[in-house]
Motif scaffolding. Structure first.
Motif, PDB file in Angstrom:
ATOM      1  N   VAL A  80      65.848  44.049  44.383  1.00 34.80           N
ATOM      2  CA  VAL A  80      65.761  43.488  45.622  1.00 34.80           C
ATOM      3  C   VAL A  80      65.083  44.124  46.787  1.00 34.80           C
ATOM      4  O   VAL A  80      65.261  45.174  46.977  1.00 34.80           O
ATOM      5  CB  VAL A  80      67.084  42.950  46.170  1.00 34.80           C
ATOM      6  N   ILE A  81      63.817  43.645  47.211  1.00 29.38           N
ATOM      7  CA  ILE A  81      63.205  44.248  48.303  1.00 29.38           C
ATOM      8  C   ILE A  81      63.192  43.510  49.530  1.00 29.38           C
ATOM      9  O   ILE A  81      63.077  42.254  49.562  1.00 29.38           O
ATOM     10  CB  ILE A  81      61.971  44.538  47.860  1.00 29.38           C
ATOM     11  N   LYS A  82      63.307  43.967  50.908  1.00 24.82           N
ATOM     12  CA  LYS A  82      63.221  43.523  51.926  1.00 24.82           C
ATOM     13  C   LYS A  82      61.824  43.742  52.726  1.00 24.82           C
ATOM     14  O   LYS A  82      61.560  45.106  52.801  1.00 24.82           O
ATOM     15  CB  LYS A  82      64.354  43.833  52.894  1.00 24.82           C
ATOM     16  N   VAL A  83      61.380  42.773  53.573  1.00 27.22           N
ATOM     17  CA  VAL A  83      60.189  43.219  54.354  1.00 27.22           C
ATOM     18  C   VAL A  83      60.577  42.908  55.904  1.00 27.22           C
ATOM     19  O   VAL A  83      61.378  42.090  56.184  1.00 27.22           O
ATOM     20  CB  VAL A  83      58.879  42.396  53.881  1.00 27.22           C
ATOM     21  N   ALA A  84      59.852  43.605  56.641  1.00 23.83           N
ATOM     22  CA  ALA A  84      59.901  43.592  58.059  1.00 23.83           C
ATOM     23  C   ALA A  84      59.898  42.335  58.620  1.00 23.83           C
ATOM     24  O   ALA A  84      60.421  41.797  59.890  1.00 23.83           O
ATOM     25  CB  ALA A  84      59.506  44.697  58.976  1.00 23.83           C
ATOM     26  N   LYS A  85      58.817  41.634  58.056  1.00 19.43           N
ATOM     27  CA  LYS A  85      58.228  40.435  58.943  1.00 19.43           C
ATOM     28  C   LYS A  85      58.247  39.208  57.769  1.00 19.43           C
ATOM     29  O   LYS A  85      58.165  39.676  56.578  1.00 19.43           O
ATOM     30  CB  LYS A  85      57.213  40.532  59.806  1.00 19.43           C
ATOM     31  N   SER A  86      58.102  38.062  58.282  1.00 19.78           N
ATOM     32  CA  SER A  86      57.709  37.117  57.064  1.00 19.78           C
ATOM     33  C   SER A  86      56.334  37.052  56.843  1.00 19.78           C
ATOM     34  O   SER A  86      55.570  36.185  57.030  1.00 19.78           O
ATOM     35  CB  SER A  86      58.065  35.525  57.609  1.00 19.78           C
ATOM     36  N   TYR A  87      55.936  37.771  56.030  1.00 22.54           N
ATOM     37  CA  TYR A  87      54.650  38.215  55.437  1.00 22.54           C
ATOM     38  C   TYR A  87      54.126  37.244  54.655  1.00 22.54           C
ATOM     39  O   TYR A  87      54.921  36.490  53.997  1.00 22.54           O
ATOM     40  CB  TYR A  87      54.157  39.531  55.239  1.00 22.54           C
ATOM     41  N   SER A  88      52.811  37.011  54.390  1.00 21.47           N
ATOM     42  CA  SER A  88      52.387  36.209  53.398  1.00 21.47           C
ATOM     43  C   SER A  88      52.794  36.726  51.980  1.00 21.47           C
ATOM     44  O   SER A  88      52.565  38.071  51.831  1.00 21.47           O
ATOM     45  CB  SER A  88      50.742  36.095  53.519  1.00 21.47           C
ATOM     46  N   PRO A  89      53.601  36.038  51.336  1.00 21.22           N
ATOM     47  CA  PRO A  89      53.728  36.369  49.964  1.00 21.22           C
ATOM     48  C   PRO A  89      52.740  36.844  48.986  1.00 21.22           C
ATOM     49  O   PRO A  89      53.159  38.023  48.333  1.00 21.22           O
ATOM     50  CB  PRO A  89      54.501  34.929  49.334  1.00 21.22           C
ATOM     51  N   SER A  90      51.512  36.242  49.231  1.00 23.02           N
ATOM     52  CA  SER A  90      50.697  36.971  48.463  1.00 23.02           C
ATOM     53  C   SER A  90      50.375  38.210  48.811  1.00 23.02           C
ATOM     54  O   SER A  90      49.947  39.164  47.938  1.00 23.02           O
ATOM     55  CB  SER A  90      49.104  36.177  48.787  1.00 23.02           C
ATOM     56  N   LEU A  91      50.355  38.667  50.020  1.00 24.85           N
ATOM     57  CA  LEU A  91      50.323  40.010  50.611  1.00 24.85           C
ATOM     58  C   LEU A  91      51.122  40.899  49.920  1.00 24.85           C
ATOM     59  O   LEU A  91      50.962  42.091  49.437  1.00 24.85           O
ATOM     60  CB  LEU A  91      50.221  40.157  52.172  1.00 24.85           C
ATOM     61  N   VAL A  92      52.693  40.599  49.939  1.00 29.87           N
ATOM     62  CA  VAL A  92      53.466  41.488  49.600  1.00 29.87           C
ATOM     63  C   VAL A  92      53.571  41.633  48.015  1.00 29.87           C
ATOM     64  O   VAL A  92      53.767  42.831  47.650  1.00 29.87           O
ATOM     65  CB  VAL A  92      54.965  40.812  50.014  1.00 29.87           C
ATOM     66  N   VAL A  93      53.266  40.548  47.216  1.00 34.17           N
ATOM     67  CA  VAL A  93      53.354  40.959  45.796  1.00 34.17           C
ATOM     68  C   VAL A  93      51.936  41.464  45.373  1.00 34.17           C
ATOM     69  O   VAL A  93      51.918  42.198  44.435  1.00 34.17           O
ATOM     70  CB  VAL A  93      53.480  39.536  45.117  1.00 34.17           C
ATOM     71  N   SER A  94      51.105  41.497  46.055  1.00 32.24           N
ATOM     72  CA  SER A  94      49.834  42.157  45.914  1.00 32.24           C
ATOM     73  C   SER A  94      49.867  43.655  46.084  1.00 32.24           C
ATOM     74  O   SER A  94      49.554  44.502  45.479  1.00 32.24           O
ATOM     75  CB  SER A  94      48.576  41.664  46.846  1.00 32.24           C
ATOM     76  N   CYS A  95      50.626  44.130  47.161  1.00 29.60           N
ATOM     77  CA  CYS A  95      51.193  45.332  47.359  1.00 29.60           C
ATOM     78  C   CYS A  95      51.790  45.975  46.122  1.00 29.60           C
ATOM     79  O   CYS A  95      51.416  47.343  45.874  1.00 29.60           O
ATOM     80  CB  CYS A  95      51.908  45.532  48.591  1.00 29.60           C
ATOM     81  N   LEU A  96      52.550  45.286  45.585  1.00 24.51           N
ATOM     82  CA  LEU A  96      53.326  45.676  44.293  1.00 24.51           C
ATOM     83  C   LEU A  96      52.132  45.595  42.859  1.00 24.51           C
ATOM     84  O   LEU A  96      52.828  46.153  42.051  1.00 24.51           O
ATOM     85  CB  LEU A  96      54.250  44.631  44.017  1.00 24.51           C
ATOM     86  N   SER A  97      50.809  45.507  43.376  1.00 23.13           N
ATOM     87  CA  SER A  97      49.935  45.744  42.159  1.00 23.13           C
ATOM     88  C   SER A  97      49.339  46.877  42.333  1.00 23.13           C
ATOM     89  O   SER A  97      48.511  47.351  41.550  1.00 23.13           O
ATOM     90  CB  SER A  97      48.950  44.585  42.037  1.00 23.13           C
ATOM     91  N   ALA A  98      49.343  47.722  43.656  1.00 24.45           N
ATOM     92  CA  ALA A  98      48.807  48.965  43.881  1.00 24.45           C
ATOM     93  C   ALA A  98      49.391  49.999  42.914  1.00 24.45           C
ATOM     94  O   ALA A  98      50.248  50.069  42.414  1.00 24.45           O
ATOM     95  CB  ALA A  98      48.685  49.298  45.286  1.00 24.45           C
ATOM     96  N   GLY A  99      48.436  51.073  42.832  1.00 30.27           N
ATOM     97  CA  GLY A  99      48.755  52.118  42.149  1.00 30.27           C
ATOM     98  C   GLY A  99      50.224  52.648  42.508  1.00 30.27           C
ATOM     99  O   GLY A  99      50.995  53.358  41.646  1.00 30.27           O
ATOM    100  N   VAL A 100      50.669  52.661  43.653  1.00 30.29           N
ATOM    101  CA  VAL A 100      51.769  53.394  44.204  1.00 30.29           C
ATOM    102  C   VAL A 100      52.971  52.439  43.711  1.00 30.29           C
ATOM    103  O   VAL A 100      54.257  52.999  43.742  1.00 30.29           O
ATOM    104  CB  VAL A 100      52.017  53.590  45.654  1.00 30.29           C
TER     105      VAL A 100
END
Length: 532
Positions: free
Chosen positions: A157-177
């Protein structure tokens, strides 16, 4: 080199012996081993919490499984990696990620949500260069234990600070980190609260298609296949990346059969390879873009008429059809693919440029310094521009420096005119839009180092649009915002978009399946094979 000798040296992980030099011709590489020639002297670490270089980015993409990834047959499709499915709360602040079962680390342990929790928290606490990818979601050292948690072995379960575009959030989870490390293995090697950093930077603890045998800086990386890889064991047992910095040496080794793939050949060598019956040239469009930045702190370069005149003084297609053939394609917007603009409205038109310069108050032209990196083909591009600009009375004084010096000067606003390049940190358009059209603080003291800031382009309205797009949850509305922003940059900005990188990978004809992907760290090794 005989098969027996290959097995001996690889078993001992003696890289120098395994890859040899670029001297005497050897026998062809073994049938179960692929050798790729590439410039990889940028590799500083193999810890996914730190990796942010081209060479190491590709390696960790094959050593680890990321939470999210891209379909290797269609990189426009973002798919689950370690994550099998996900749900977003109605308020857009909470993501529930179901972890795929059956993914195994080298230790034999199955990957769980607790490994994912440890991996993401580890990135925040180590705070290495790519940490900003997660920090923009509102994660800090103080709150990450609450923002990222494993509900059980199968649910993250992950939380984010603002209601960002879901596409942005899941794309961040595709980065090397977002690579998942074996938490139990890494914890065994922690020293003084370093989260295993000193150990992991030269080793691997992943569940990817390959496992690290050895890495010798500025020499080679040797990988062996993971028979338990969740998408199936790679066809080849070994994958070796040799550091061969000179394109001419890569070409000779490829022709001799000492390497199977060459990644850094120049346009002339690529052209010659097309007529070699033993070789194959595969072309891949990358998301990397190349542009010229005009520092508007210079009074001349602050004039929009000058911006427009310069756009008509570049022989884009002439360069692309000659010394950039197989290397760059003309591209005049900051995004690529279906998010980019297809229009290419500018071409070489000296008379139009002269008229604009006269309207700007410079009928006789002027002299300006042009900062350019040394590696080919950048000096050739600069010389072409120098010749065409001269036709309108503009004298470009070429200032050639190594890449590190160019970056340092450009990042400090120390240039007048600079030739620069950009590669997104992840494939969501926000990564690129934030760089080109967000400049919330145009002061010299700003911590923002975007292209807009570097060129002192004060754009409060565009900055607000970029932040709006980051929060826009309707994909069609979001896409239109980026289209509108690109139109402004294309037509009325001190940033002149010129080219998109085209990677021409040259391979022996018995090799197939390799794809570098669109990003700097998206290369897929595991589907590469040889015809027996």
């Amino acid at each position: 080199m005989s098969m027996k000798r290959w097995k001996q040296v690889l078993g001992a992980a003696v890289i120098a012996a395994a890859v040899g030099g670029a001297g005497p011709v050897q026998a062809a590489t073994p049938a179960d081993t692929l050798v790729m020639a590439r410039k990889i002297d940028d590799i500083k670490s193999l810890d996914p919490a730190e990796v942010f270089e081209w060479g190491s980015g590709e390696i960790i993409n094959n050593l680890y499984v990321r939470l999210m990834t891209y379909d290797p047959h269609d990189f426009s499709k973002l798919v689950g990696g370690a994550v099998e499915s996900w749900q977003v709360s109605d308020d857009g602040l909470t993501y529930e990620l179901k972890i795929r079962k059956g993914i195994k680390f080298k230790s034999g342990r199955e990957l769980t949500a607790r490994d994912a929790e440890y991996s993401l928290r580890r990135v925040i606490h180590l705070a290495k260069t790519p940490v900003f990818i997660f920090q923009q979601l509102g994660w800090t050292k103080d709150n990450v234990a609450d923002m990222v948690r494993a509900a059980d072995d199968g649910t993250l379960v992950i939380k984010v600070a603002k209601s960002y575009s879901p596409s942005l959030v899941v794309s961040c989870l595709s980065a090397g980190v977002a690579s998942v490390v074996d938490s139990e293995e890494v914890k065994k090697h922690e020293e003084n609260g370093d989260y295993g950093y000193n150990w992991l930077k030269t080793r691997s603890a992943g569940a990817g298609a390959y496992r690290l045998v050895a890495w010798k800086p500025k020499d080679a990386v040797v990988l062996e296949s993971n028979p338990d890889f969740y998408l199936g064991a790679p066809p080849l047992k070994r994958f070796i990346v040799r550091h061969i910095p000179e394109p001419s040496a890569q070409r000779l080794l490829l022709q001799a059969g000492d390497v199977d793939i060459a990644r850094d050949l120049g346009p002339d060598q690529i052209k010659a390879a097309r007529s070699n019956q033993d070789l194959r040239v595969d072309v891949f469009k990358k998301v990397n873009t190349y542009y010229v930045g005009l520092n508007t702190k210079n009074e001349i370069l602050a004039n929009p008429k000058v911006w427009e005149a310069f756009r008509w003084l570049i022989d884009y297609q002439g360069m692309a059809d000659s010394f950039l053939d197989g290397y760059f394609a003309v591209h005049q917007s900051f995004l690529t693919g279906d998010m980019g603009l297809e229009e290419k409205p500018y071409r070489l038109d000296v008379e139009k440029a002269k008229k604009l310069l006269a309207e700007a108050g410079y009928p006789d032209g002027f002299s300006i310094d042009f900062l350019v990196a040394n590696p080919a083909p950048f000096p050739d591009i600069a010389q072409s521009m120098q010749a065409t600009f001269a036709q309108a009375g503009v004298k470009l004084n070429l200032v050639l420096r190594d890449q590190a010096q160019v970056l340092a000067t450009y990042r400090a606003r120390g240039h007048e005119l600079a030739f620069a390049r950009w590669s997104p940190d992840y494939l969501d358009p926000h990564s690129t839009a934030e760089f080109f059209v967000r400049n919330p603080d145009n002061s010299d003291a700003s911590t923002n180092k975007s292209a807009a800031w570097r060129n002192a382009w004060d754009i409060p309205e565009l900055s607000a649009m970029t932040e709006k797009a980051m929060l826009e949850r309707d994909p069609d509305v979001r896409k239109q915002i980026y289209k509108d922003e690109q139109k402004v940059v294309q037509e009325n900005s001190p940033i002149i978009m010129m080219f998109q990188l085209v990677e021409s990978t040259v391979s022996r004809k018995d090799t197939s399946g390799f794809t570098p992907g669109p990003g700097f760290d998206t290369a897929v090794f595991w589907n590469t094979r040889k015809v027996k």
